[in-house]
Design a protein around this motif. Structure first.
Motif, PDB file in Angstrom:
ATOM      1  N   GLY A  88      49.741  60.268 -13.923  1.00  0.00           N
ATOM      2  CA  GLY A  88      50.190  58.961 -13.898  1.00  0.00           C
ATOM      3  C   GLY A  88      51.844  58.992 -13.275  1.00  0.00           C
ATOM      4  N   PRO A  89      52.582  57.972 -13.133  1.00  0.00           N
ATOM      5  CA  PRO A  89      53.849  57.628 -12.760  1.00  0.00           C
ATOM      6  C   PRO A  89      54.950  58.754 -13.372  1.00  0.00           C
ATOM      7  N   ALA A  90      54.695  59.302 -14.575  1.00  0.00           N
ATOM      8  CA  ALA A  90      55.588  60.097 -14.823  1.00  0.00           C
ATOM      9  C   ALA A  90      55.398  61.527 -14.688  1.00  0.00           C
ATOM     10  N   ASP A  91      54.027  62.019 -14.020  1.00  0.00           N
ATOM     11  CA  ASP A  91      53.799  63.331 -13.909  1.00  0.00           C
ATOM     12  C   ASP A  91      54.469  63.881 -12.734  1.00  0.00           C
ATOM     13  N   GLU A  92      54.517  65.124 -12.671  1.00  0.00           N
ATOM     14  CA  GLU A  92      55.498  65.848 -11.716  1.00  0.00           C
ATOM     15  C   GLU A  92      54.820  65.555 -10.290  1.00  0.00           C
ATOM     16  N   SER A  93      53.621  65.672  -9.892  1.00  0.00           N
ATOM     17  CA  SER A  93      53.249  65.481  -8.522  1.00  0.00           C
ATOM     18  C   SER A  93      53.534  64.019  -8.141  1.00  0.00           C
ATOM     19  N   ILE A  94      53.490  63.030  -8.918  1.00  0.00           N
ATOM     20  CA  ILE A  94      53.917  61.520  -8.562  1.00  0.00           C
ATOM     21  C   ILE A  94      55.430  61.615  -8.424  1.00  0.00           C
ATOM     22  N   ALA A 144      51.367  51.157 -23.585  1.00  0.00           N
ATOM     23  CA  ALA A 144      50.366  51.751 -24.581  1.00  0.00           C
ATOM     24  C   ALA A 144      49.222  51.053 -24.678  1.00  0.00           C
ATOM     25  N   ASN A 145      49.257  49.848 -24.178  1.00  0.00           N
ATOM     26  CA  ASN A 145      48.312  48.941 -24.322  1.00  0.00           C
ATOM     27  C   ASN A 145      47.518  48.117 -23.055  1.00  0.00           C
ATOM     28  N   SER A 146      48.022  48.975 -21.912  1.00  0.00           N
ATOM     29  CA  SER A 146      47.464  48.576 -20.498  1.00  0.00           C
ATOM     30  C   SER A 146      47.670  49.948 -19.649  1.00  0.00           C
ATOM     31  N   ARG A 171      43.029  55.718 -25.003  1.00  0.00           N
ATOM     32  CA  ARG A 171      44.191  55.844 -24.488  1.00  0.00           C
ATOM     33  C   ARG A 171      44.419  55.599 -22.927  1.00  0.00           C
ATOM     34  N   TRP A 172      45.221  54.805 -22.764  1.00  0.00           N
ATOM     35  CA  TRP A 172      45.373  54.168 -21.310  1.00  0.00           C
ATOM     36  C   TRP A 172      46.085  55.083 -20.393  1.00  0.00           C
ATOM     37  N   SER A 173      45.537  55.397 -19.196  1.00  0.00           N
ATOM     38  CA  SER A 173      46.185  55.707 -18.123  1.00  0.00           C
ATOM     39  C   SER A 173      46.314  55.036 -16.830  1.00  0.00           C
ATOM     40  N   LEU A 174      47.362  55.393 -16.064  1.00  0.00           N
ATOM     41  CA  LEU A 174      47.494  54.799 -14.653  1.00  0.00           C
ATOM     42  C   LEU A 174      47.362  55.783 -13.623  1.00  0.00           C
ATOM     43  N   PHE A 175      46.348  56.222 -13.417  1.00  0.00           N
ATOM     44  CA  PHE A 175      46.075  57.116 -12.381  1.00  0.00           C
ATOM     45  C   PHE A 175      46.142  56.403 -11.125  1.00  0.00           C
ATOM     46  N   ASP A 176      45.462  55.080 -10.985  1.00  0.00           N
ATOM     47  CA  ASP A 176      45.197  54.383  -9.781  1.00  0.00           C
ATOM     48  C   ASP A 176      46.688  53.498  -9.456  1.00  0.00           C
ATOM     49  N   GLN A 177      47.225  54.035  -8.393  1.00  0.00           N
ATOM     50  CA  GLN A 177      48.539  53.420  -8.160  1.00  0.00           C
ATOM     51  C   GLN A 177      49.001  53.243  -6.586  1.00  0.00           C
ATOM     52  N   ILE A 178      49.654  52.457  -6.334  1.00  0.00           N
ATOM     53  CA  ILE A 178      50.038  52.029  -4.833  1.00  0.00           C
ATOM     54  C   ILE A 178      51.706  52.359  -4.596  1.00  0.00           C
ATOM     55  N   LEU A 179      51.959  53.361  -3.954  1.00  0.00           N
ATOM     56  CA  LEU A 179      53.368  53.507  -3.782  1.00  0.00           C
ATOM     57  C   LEU A 179      54.009  52.969  -2.432  1.00  0.00           C
ATOM     58  N   LEU A 180      55.144  52.598  -2.400  1.00  0.00           N
ATOM     59  CA  LEU A 180      55.479  51.976  -1.081  1.00  0.00           C
ATOM     60  C   LEU A 180      56.841  52.618  -0.654  1.00  0.00           C
ATOM     61  N   SER A 181      57.206  52.679   0.495  1.00  0.00           N
ATOM     62  CA  SER A 181      58.544  53.196   1.072  1.00  0.00           C
ATOM     63  C   SER A 181      59.581  51.888   0.957  1.00  0.00           C
ATOM     64  N   LYS A 182      60.868  52.243   0.625  1.00  0.00           N
ATOM     65  CA  LYS A 182      61.848  51.128   0.104  1.00  0.00           C
ATOM     66  C   LYS A 182      62.083  50.252   1.447  1.00  0.00           C
ATOM     67  N   THR A 183      61.469  50.402   2.543  1.00  0.00           N
ATOM     68  CA  THR A 183      61.695  49.654   3.807  1.00  0.00           C
ATOM     69  C   THR A 183      61.108  48.278   3.224  1.00  0.00           C
ATOM     70  N   PHE A 184      60.293  48.391   2.465  1.00  0.00           N
ATOM     71  CA  PHE A 184      59.412  46.957   1.878  1.00  0.00           C
ATOM     72  C   PHE A 184      60.364  46.160   1.080  1.00  0.00           C
ATOM     73  N   PHE A 185      61.703  46.728   0.702  1.00  0.00           N
ATOM     74  CA  PHE A 185      62.536  46.176  -0.189  1.00  0.00           C
ATOM     75  C   PHE A 185      63.763  45.554   0.431  1.00  0.00           C
ATOM     76  N   ASP A 186      64.041  45.461   1.584  1.00  0.00           N
ATOM     77  CA  ASP A 186      64.926  45.070   2.391  1.00  0.00           C
ATOM     78  C   ASP A 186      64.958  43.459   2.534  1.00  0.00           C
ATOM     79  N   TYR A 229      34.853  49.228 -28.021  1.00  0.00           N
ATOM     80  CA  TYR A 229      35.547  49.384 -26.711  1.00  0.00           C
ATOM     81  C   TYR A 229      35.856  48.069 -25.999  1.00  0.00           C
ATOM     82  N   LYS A 230      35.861  47.094 -26.942  1.00  0.00           N
ATOM     83  CA  LYS A 230      36.268  45.780 -26.498  1.00  0.00           C
ATOM     84  C   LYS A 230      37.616  45.884 -25.626  1.00  0.00           C
ATOM     85  N   GLY A 231      37.848  45.360 -24.517  1.00  0.00           N
ATOM     86  CA  GLY A 231      39.073  45.406 -23.524  1.00  0.00           C
ATOM     87  C   GLY A 231      39.296  46.452 -22.634  1.00  0.00           C
ATOM     88  N   ILE A 232      38.320  47.417 -22.561  1.00  0.00           N
ATOM     89  CA  ILE A 232      38.396  48.632 -21.506  1.00  0.00           C
ATOM     90  C   ILE A 232      37.564  48.576 -20.440  1.00  0.00           C
TER      91      ILE A 232
END
Length: 328
Positions: free
Chosen positions: A217-223, A242-244, A252-267, A293-296
């Motif tokens: 997830g976003p808070a793990d050392e690798s990311i 906690a709910n998404s 328990r919800w996880s967010l292992f699927d992510q898209i990281l961007l370089s900061k060039t996309f924020f200028d 399991y409603k909602g997963i």
């Protein structure tokens, strides 16, 4: 679950970049070189042509809808994980929802022992491929033997004429425990950092899009290492609560699927792509509708029990706005 900078309407100057773990998209044929026996008509999961086609139909419809409420275009880039081979990609693109979209793809066979790979779909009206390669992930198990895991897919190309460097990932799993396997995902992060350093020997301020199922997830050392050392931005981070998330295990919800961007996309400079929006696509059709399991995510199987759903992951996407020079 959205982080947005523009009104909720379909716009011509907005494009969608997505990632989707397809949850074991195997064909029904037995490949003697892969551990795919379960996904055959006589296998453990009784994976029949009818079930295969049902899954293709649902996945293709989902992909066609990603970002559709705010962009006038189908997704321009879609990273995929957990697919068996080129055949299943052709079959996916041959479904009615995608057949006339004109997608092309980049794919390489990986050494994964189960035979699952990554791929990148791209829309040639928006994105042109300059070069591509697979980047091997050299990591060993604790017994010293190499872990036959997925390669990292690298694609260099131009999005509306602007150069992009895209990495599609499916990092080693947590099957043997998150702490015990963390070193493998840290090695994957370091492998991408090495690749980025090579790119920066020849390019100034490159645009990076790093997507995947990172199994962290976003808070793990690798990311964190990847984000901090490469000075990236993770627009998905604010979407994990906690709910998404994009997947749910033992309630328990996880967010292992992510898209990281370089900061060039924020200028937000004219003539360049700029970040506009990030979202988990958790449409109600992709969810369990009732019961405990409603909602997963509505998955294809639980063990050997066939449910007939899409995937055990929700897709994620970011949207970029392209401002032509001379426009306000």
């Amino acid at each position: 679950m959205a982080f947005t900078f523009f009104p909720g309407k379909r716009q011509e100057d907005v494009c969608t970049i997505a990632f989707y773990n397809l949850e074991n998209l195997f064909d029904t044929r037995d490949d003697p070189h892969k551990l795919d026996d379960d996904f055959t008509p006589k296998g453990f999961k009784k994976w029949t042509p009818k079930r295969y086609r049902n899954k293709l139909k649902k996945l293709s419809r989902t992909i066609s809808r990603l970002g559709g409420k705010t962009s006038a275009h189908p997704p321009v880039l879609v990273g995929l994980a957990e697919l068996e081979n080129k055949k299943v990609i052709h079959d996916l693109l041959g479904m009615q929802a995608l057949r006339k979209k004109g997608y092309r793809f980049v794919h390489y066979d990986s050494p994964d022992e189960r035979g699952i790979d990554t791929a990148l779909l791209y829309h040639p009206a928006h994105f042109s491929v300059t070069s591509s390669k697979r980047i091997p992930l050299h990591v060993n198990n604790t017994d010293g033997k190499r872990d036959a895991t997925r390669d990292i897919l690298y694609v260099k190309g131009k999005l509306h004429g602007e150069e992009m460097h895209v990495f599609v990932n499916h990092w080693p799993s947590r099957r043997d425990g998150d702490t015990a396997t963390a070193y493998k995902r840290i090695k994957a992060a370091n492998t991408i950092l090495e690749g980025m350093q090579s790119i920066e020997n020849d390019a100034t301020s490159p645009n990076y899009i790093i997507m995947g199922d990172f199994n962290d997830g976003p808070a793990d050392e690798s990311i964190r290492r990847l984000v901090d050392q490469a000075d990236l931005h993770n627009p998905m981070e604010v979407l994990h609560t906690a709910n998404s998330g994009s997947a749910n295990y033992k309630n328990r919800w996880s967010l292992f699927d992510q898209i990281l961007l370089s900061k060039t996309f924020f200028d937000r400079a004219a003539g360049h792509h700029s970040f506009a929006h990030a979202r988990i696509f958790d449409d109600h059709l992709l969810k369990e509708w009732h019961g405990r399991y409603k909602g997963i995510p509505f998955r294809t199987y639980v063990g050997k029990k066939y449910l007939g759903g899409h995937s055990d992951h929700f897709p994620v996407y970011v949207q970029l706005r392209y401002r032509k020079k001379g426009n306000d």
